[in-house]
Design an enzyme around this catalytic site. Sequence first.
Site, PDB file in Angstrom:
ATOM      1  N   LYS A   1      86.455 108.593  20.530  1.00  0.00           N
ATOM      2  CA  LYS A   1      87.613 108.688  19.770  1.00  0.00           C
ATOM      3  C   LYS A   1      88.142 107.171  20.060  1.00  0.00           C
ATOM      4  O   LYS A   1      88.826 106.532  19.291  1.00  0.00           O
ATOM      5  CB  LYS A   1      88.413 109.857  20.380  1.00  0.00           C
ATOM      6  CG  LYS A   1      88.161 111.101  19.938  1.00  0.00           C
ATOM      7  CD  LYS A   1      88.605 112.221  20.373  1.00  0.00           C
ATOM      8  CE  LYS A   1      87.780 113.506  19.687  1.00  0.00           C
ATOM      9  NZ  LYS A   1      88.425 114.752  20.159  1.00  0.00           N
TER      10      LYS A   1
ATOM     11  N   GLN B   1      92.397 116.938  24.623  1.00  0.00           N
ATOM     12  CA  GLN B   1      90.995 117.226  24.312  1.00  0.00           C
ATOM     13  C   GLN B   1      90.835 118.865  24.980  1.00  0.00           C
ATOM     14  O   GLN B   1      91.193 118.983  26.330  1.00  0.00           O
ATOM     15  CB  GLN B   1      90.056 116.304  25.244  1.00  0.00           C
ATOM     16  CG  GLN B   1      88.458 116.596  24.849  1.00  0.00           C
ATOM     17  CD  GLN B   1      88.122 116.420  23.569  1.00  0.00           C
ATOM     18  OE1 GLN B   1      88.773 115.725  22.889  1.00  0.00           O
ATOM     19  NE2 GLN B   1      87.277 116.984  23.113  1.00  0.00           N
TER      20      GLN B   1
ATOM     21  N   ASP C   1      95.132 116.854  15.375  1.00  0.00           N
ATOM     22  CA  ASP C   1      93.999 117.897  15.475  1.00  0.00           C
ATOM     23  C   ASP C   1      94.294 119.042  14.489  1.00  0.00           C
ATOM     24  O   ASP C   1      93.447 119.711  14.140  1.00  0.00           O
ATOM     25  CB  ASP C   1      93.761 118.369  16.846  1.00  0.00           C
ATOM     26  CG  ASP C   1      92.735 117.983  17.639  1.00  0.00           C
ATOM     27  OD1 ASP C   1      91.810 117.412  17.300  1.00  0.00           O
ATOM     28  OD2 ASP C   1      92.831 117.515  18.793  1.00  0.00           O
TER      29      ASP C   1
HETATM   30  N1  GUN Z   1      87.054 120.003  21.645  1.00  0.00           N
HETATM   31  C1  GUN Z   1      86.160 120.256  20.749  1.00  0.00           C
HETATM   32  N2  GUN Z   1      86.399 119.857  19.538  1.00  0.00           N
HETATM   33  C2  GUN Z   1      87.658 119.289  19.716  1.00  0.00           C
HETATM   34  C3  GUN Z   1      88.443 118.524  18.742  1.00  0.00           C
HETATM   35  O1  GUN Z   1      88.243 118.572  17.591  1.00  0.00           O
HETATM   36  N3  GUN Z   1      89.770 118.295  19.248  1.00  0.00           N
HETATM   37  C4  GUN Z   1      90.079 118.490  20.500  1.00  0.00           C
HETATM   38  N4  GUN Z   1      91.241 118.093  21.086  1.00  0.00           N
HETATM   39  N5  GUN Z   1      89.227 119.155  21.671  1.00  0.00           N
HETATM   40  C5  GUN Z   1      87.991 119.519  21.017  1.00  0.00           C
END
Ligand code: GUN
Length: 274
Positions: free
Chosen positions: A43, A87, A110
């Site tokens: 990211k 996350q 998200d």
């Molecule tokens: N953990 C697994 N997929 C995601 C996601 O799309 N965003 C976040 N923040 N955590 C995750």
Amino acid sequence: MSARIKAELKEEADKLKAQGIMPGLAVVIVGDDPASRVYVNNKKKACCELGILSEEYALPAETSEEELLALIDKLNCDNKISGILVQLPLPKGLDEEKVINRINPKKDVDAFHPVNVGKIMIGNYDFVPCTPAGVMELIAESGIDISGKECVIVGRSNIVGKPMSMLLLHKNGTVTVCHSKTRDLKEVTKRADILVVAVGRPEFITGEMIKEGAVVIDVGINRLENKKLVGDVEFESAEKVASAITPVPGGVGPMTIAMLMKNTLKAAIVNKEN
Ligand code: GUN
């Protein structure tokens, strides 16, 4: 596809910056889950490619809920930060729901906050959750029409399965969501014109569970004991029956990141009055 989208988003980011709108993403990671570390690095790398500010907040697994909530409060008020991403999963002892609820919905790139989840259900939204959004782009860019098709989703998570069902429904798919209690899973998956699999079980869906000519989208990413990365679909048998199928790695994953970048630019616009 993801490279092309990111190139387009880079141009958009440049235009925003020329207008004095500076997109910035805060990425919060708690603890030392190795998979989360890889995702967070990817990211940050994408932000760098697009010339978007990214700030990482790496906190130890022992971080208290109060400390994490205080950080979110600070980021909510920080004008340099347009998007906040925590996350998941969080280490035991931290209440994910409480943490997500604390993020300003306007910075929730998200789309996990209940306000954004509700908007997705209604069909009027700023942020689309990144993985389902990436799946929709893959389908659209491949020239596949969803209207009237049998769409089957395997997995009902808040991150993928549930929002995925809404996005497909908004495009007039006939949507079925399967889960661990589904009776005769194969009978249901065999009906699918479009099959989206997000269960987190390595090679769970095999070719014999797939209809000839179906479109198969594999959201899973699992590391086997021999270190090999595989999806939730057994690729070798599935590709023999599918008309189109996404690989793992290199399928949905890069699209998820591209959609996160899209949401971050959107957040910069949404927050520009702040
Ligand atoms: N953990 C697994 N997929 C995601 C996601 O799309 N965003 C976040 N923040 N955590 C995750």
